[in-house]
Design a protein around this motif. Structure first.
Motif, mmCIF file in Angstrom:
data_model
loop_
_atom_site.group_PDB
_atom_site.id
_atom_site.type_symbol
_atom_site.label_atom_id
_atom_site.label_comp_id
_atom_site.label_asym_id
_atom_site.label_seq_id
_atom_site.Cartn_x
_atom_site.Cartn_y
_atom_site.Cartn_z
ATOM 1 N N ASN A 68 0.811 -1.222 0.000
ATOM 2 C CA ASN A 68 0.000 0.000 0.000
ATOM 3 C C ASN A 68 0.845 1.273 0.000
ATOM 4 N N LEU A 69 2.157 1.123 -0.003
ATOM 5 C CA LEU A 69 3.047 2.268 0.148
ATOM 6 C C LEU A 69 2.949 3.206 -1.060
ATOM 7 N N ARG A 70 2.713 4.472 -0.772
ATOM 8 C CA ARG A 70 2.689 5.512 -1.804
ATOM 9 C C ARG A 70 3.975 6.340 -1.776
ATOM 10 N N CYS A 71 4.565 6.511 -0.594
ATOM 11 C CA CYS A 71 5.754 7.361 -0.441
ATOM 12 C C CYS A 71 6.786 6.640 0.413
ATOM 13 N N LEU A 72 8.012 6.519 -0.110
ATOM 14 C CA LEU A 72 9.128 5.946 0.637
ATOM 15 C C LEU A 72 10.296 6.926 0.554
ATOM 16 N N ASN A 73 10.577 7.589 1.660
ATOM 17 C CA ASN A 73 11.640 8.591 1.700
ATOM 18 C C ASN A 73 12.710 8.156 2.699
ATOM 19 N N LEU A 74 13.823 7.660 2.172
ATOM 20 C CA LEU A 74 14.976 7.283 2.994
ATOM 21 C C LEU A 74 16.166 8.172 2.667
ATOM 22 N N GLY A 75 15.886 9.333 2.066
ATOM 23 C CA GLY A 75 16.945 10.217 1.585
ATOM 24 C C GLY A 75 17.831 10.748 2.693
ATOM 25 N N TRP A 76 19.139 10.675 2.442
ATOM 26 C CA TRP A 76 20.142 11.245 3.345
ATOM 27 C C TRP A 76 19.989 10.700 4.758
ATOM 28 N N ALA A 77 19.616 9.415 4.847
ATOM 29 C CA ALA A 77 19.487 8.787 6.165
ATOM 30 C C ALA A 77 20.844 8.746 6.860
ATOM 31 N N MET A 83 22.394 -3.706 -1.768
ATOM 32 C CA MET A 83 23.067 -4.462 -2.819
ATOM 33 C C MET A 83 22.064 -5.148 -3.735
ATOM 34 N N ASP A 84 20.789 -4.984 -3.428
ATOM 35 C CA ASP A 84 19.733 -5.613 -4.227
ATOM 36 C C ASP A 84 18.448 -4.823 -3.997
ATOM 37 N N ILE A 85 17.956 -4.174 -5.043
ATOM 38 C CA ILE A 85 16.729 -3.374 -4.889
ATOM 39 C C ILE A 85 15.563 -3.999 -5.656
ATOM 40 N N THR A 86 15.645 -5.280 -5.959
ATOM 41 C CA THR A 86 14.544 -5.920 -6.683
ATOM 42 C C THR A 86 13.240 -5.878 -5.900
ATOM 43 N N TRP A 87 13.340 -5.749 -4.580
ATOM 44 C CA TRP A 87 12.130 -5.681 -3.749
ATOM 45 C C TRP A 87 11.295 -4.439 -4.068
ATOM 46 N N LEU A 88 11.926 -3.410 -4.634
ATOM 47 C CA LEU A 88 11.175 -2.209 -4.987
ATOM 48 C C LEU A 88 10.072 -2.507 -6.003
ATOM 49 N N ALA A 89 10.320 -3.490 -6.874
ATOM 50 C CA ALA A 89 9.352 -3.798 -7.932
ATOM 51 C C ALA A 89 8.000 -4.244 -7.372
ATOM 52 N N GLN A 90 7.971 -4.674 -6.095
ATOM 53 C CA GLN A 90 6.712 -5.111 -5.478
ATOM 54 C C GLN A 90 5.850 -3.927 -5.046
ATOM 55 N N LEU A 91 6.438 -2.724 -4.990
ATOM 56 C CA LEU A 91 5.704 -1.550 -4.511
ATOM 57 C C LEU A 91 5.024 -0.867 -5.686
ATOM 58 N N THR A 92 4.072 -1.544 -6.277
ATOM 59 C CA THR A 92 3.466 -1.085 -7.532
ATOM 60 C C THR A 92 2.611 0.169 -7.378
ATOM 61 N N SER A 93 2.287 0.542 -6.132
ATOM 62 C CA SER A 93 1.493 1.757 -5.908
ATOM 63 C C SER A 93 2.371 2.960 -5.567
ATOM 64 N N LEU A 94 3.696 2.760 -5.549
ATOM 65 C CA LEU A 94 4.608 3.809 -5.106
ATOM 66 C C LEU A 94 4.562 5.015 -6.049
ATOM 67 N N GLU A 95 4.399 6.203 -5.452
ATOM 68 C CA GLU A 95 4.362 7.445 -6.212
ATOM 69 C C GLU A 95 5.606 8.300 -5.973
ATOM 70 N N GLN A 96 6.219 8.184 -4.786
ATOM 71 C CA GLN A 96 7.405 8.971 -4.465
ATOM 72 C C GLN A 96 8.469 8.059 -3.861
ATOM 73 N N PRO A 118 4.856 1.790 -12.169
ATOM 74 C CA PRO A 118 4.070 2.575 -13.134
ATOM 75 C C PRO A 118 3.454 3.848 -12.565
ATOM 76 N N SER A 119 3.299 3.926 -11.234
ATOM 77 C CA SER A 119 2.650 5.100 -10.639
ATOM 78 C C SER A 119 3.656 6.150 -10.168
ATOM 79 N N LEU A 120 4.943 5.888 -10.388
ATOM 80 C CA LEU A 120 5.988 6.751 -9.833
ATOM 81 C C LEU A 120 5.932 8.147 -10.446
ATOM 82 N N LYS A 121 5.839 9.159 -9.566
ATOM 83 C CA LYS A 121 5.842 10.563 -9.984
ATOM 84 C C LYS A 121 7.143 11.267 -9.612
ATOM 85 N N VAL A 122 7.745 10.856 -8.488
ATOM 86 C CA VAL A 122 8.956 11.508 -7.994
ATOM 87 C C VAL A 122 10.015 10.441 -7.737
#
Length: 533
Positions: A68-77, A83-96, A118-122
């Motif tokens: 259900n995630l629309r926004c994931l902000n881990l910037g400048w943590a 080493m593997d970001i394939t899990w991002l592909a499961q966040l199909t509702s992600l906009e940011q 497909p819903s990514l805006k930012v």
């Protein structure tokens, strides 16, 4: 008042909040703590913001469970990596998605993964050590993308071809600080939705393409630190006329732009920033500058401009905050009764012609933060009112003039961090210094009397007093300046013994403050009546 921040480990008791939709822990201090894996079990989460909170370690792939995630902000943590970001592909509702500052250097195929959202805006991937992806990619799934930030990845590759030129729906594109090289790309003309282009600090050459006329929504154009190397008049002609009244900032410093500014120009009615410093511009400053009613920042410094500037150039700039004209051959011919824009905070006029009289218009400025009137042919006494005006400045530079007068006893109440009054004719003693001061240069003046027994500036790092008539002994208070890196008191009339700082203070750096061979301290006491150490 000190801001309260969170820290320590994040308790798994958060799992009790199974209906939690928004989690914001940004701007806290979780030093060395990893982002908890259990966050992937809070399935109702729609937004996670952990930015600027000093997390470290691997980003948990369990976050891929949050469908259900629309926004994931881990910037400048902080020191996070994946080493593997394939899990991002499961966040199909992600906009940011913001992973700025995350080390992704080992990931080769990052772009195909991101293109599955497909819903990514930012999308912000600044300073991620990304691998260059210059190949053409079928990116039909990224048609919603409006903001793309790939800055500070230092690709050092050609700017064309590149996959992002196919994203013609983009509104904000930041590819600055990437070492991209080649001709200024014609592909820019296809980005008809663009509001902001940031191409700063690359290696692009040539004049901007004429098809920029298609960019009717353009508001900000940043191209500092490239090599446009053409006529400034031609540049203005190639800006899109259909966005003329929308442009708010044009940043073109350090580009080898040549020629004179056009004598006539339709007013850029919404322009707030015109940055043309460090080019090769010649000729006079045109009067249309004064018609930029919303201008807050004007930088024409480090060019070869000449002629004069009078009230007609400046009186219409009521919103002006920063005025940089340094290192030109411009004379400021301003009536003594002229009142400058009240919002001015930064003034750089080095090597312009202001003198011989001290500029009286400075007295009306109450918000000055930085003032540079060095080498401006002033040969006058400092008026008493000036020190009240200067009490607000952070940096003050008046070197290489013929200014006379004494330093004020109220100097300690200034908030300055750096003051340079060298190569003038200041006389009298050195007063107690501002508590925030870190750099002071009073060399080549006519200062007399002893050094202060209390300098009043514990953070002094550079103290340059050579070629004056300072007398007496070196006070032991110098030993307490534990941050001092450079001290030059040569060519004065000092006598007596050099203080034994080792006996006065236990601070490690202080034991070598008067050591010619010290690793950090440069001491010059030549011609001051002292014996060689």
């Amino acid at each position: 008042m000190m801001m309260q921040v969170l820290g320590g480990n994040i308790s798994s008791s958060l799992l009790g909040l199974q209906h939690l939709q928004y989690l914001n822990l940004s701007c806290n201090e979780f030093y060395g703590v990893q982002i908890p894996e259990f966050l992937g079990s809070l399935h109702k989460l729609r937004s996670i913001d952990l930015s600027r909170s000093t997390f470290s370690g691997r980003i948990p792939p369990q976050l891929g469970n949050l469908s259900n995630l629309r926004c994931l902000n881990l910037g400048w943590a902080d020191y996070t990596y994946s080493m593997d970001i394939t899990w991002l592909a499961q966040l199909t509702s992600l906009e940011q998605l913001d992973l700025s500052g995350t080390n992704l250097s080992t990931i080769v195929q990052w772009l195909p993964v991101v293109s599955m959202l497909p819903s990514l805006k930012v999308l912000r991937l600044s300073d991620c050590n990304l691998r260059a992806s210059s190949y053409s990619l079928q990116i039909s799934n990224l048609t919603s993308l409006e903001t793309l930030d790939l800055s500070y990845n230092f690709y050092n590759t050609s700017i064309t071809p590149n996959w992002f030129w196919g994203l013609t729906g983009l509104k904000y594109l930041d590819i600055s600080w990437n070492g991209l090289y080649g001709q200024f790309p014609d592909e820019i003309g296809n980005m008809t939705s663009m509001v902001m282009f940031d191409l700063q600090m690359n290696n692009l050459v040539g004049m901007i393409s004429s098809n920029l006329q298609n960019l009717c929504s353009l508001e900000k154009f940043y191209a500092r630190g490239n090599n446009i190397n053409g006529s400034i008049t031609e540049f203005f002609l190639r800006l899109p006329s259909c966005s003329w009244n929308k442009l708010t900032r044009v940043l073109l410093s350090s580009n080898n732009l040549t020629g004179s500014l056009p004598t006539k120009l339709k007013p850029l009615s919404n322009l707030s920033g015109l940055i043309l410093g460090n080019n090769k511009l010649t000729g006079p400053v045109p009067l249309w500058i004064g018609e930029l009613m919303k201008l807050t920042e004007l930088d024409l410094s480090y060019n070869n401009l000449e002629g004069f500037i009078n009230e007609e150039h400046l009186s219409g700039l009521e919103s002006l905050e920063k005025l940089w004209l340094s290192n030109n051959s411009i004379a400021l011919v301003l009536n003594s009764t002229w009142v400058p824009p009240s919002n001015l905070t930064d003034i750089g006029l080095r090597s312009c012609l202001l003198g011989p009289k001290f500029p009286l218009w400075l007295r009306w400025l109450t918000r000055l933060d930085n003032l540079d009137i060095s080498n401006t042919n002033i040969s006058d006494k400092v008026p008493d009112w000036f020190w009240a005006v200067a009490s607000t400045v952070r940096t003050l530079n008046m070197r290489h003039n013929q200014i006379i007068g004494s330093l004020p006893s109220t100097m300690e109440h200034m908030r300055a961090t750096a003051i340079d009054l060298s190569s003038n004719q200041f006389n009298g003693p050195i007063p107690k210094l501002p508590i925030s001061l870190s750099e002071l240069d009073l060399s080549r003046n006519n200062l007399v009397g002893p050094l202060p027994s209390d300098f009043g500036a514990p953070s002094l790092a550079r103290l340059i007093l050579f070629d004056n008539s300072i007398s007496g002994t070196i006070p032991s208070s110098l030993c307490k300046l534990r941050l001092l890196l450079l001290l030059d008191i040569s060519e004065n009339k000092l006598t007596g013994q050099i203080p034994d700082c080792a006996a006065i203070t236990s601070e490690t750096n202080m034991t070598s403050i008067f050591s010619i061979k010290g690793d950090f301290i440069i001491l010059n006491v030549a011609s001051s009546g002292y014996k060689a150490l």
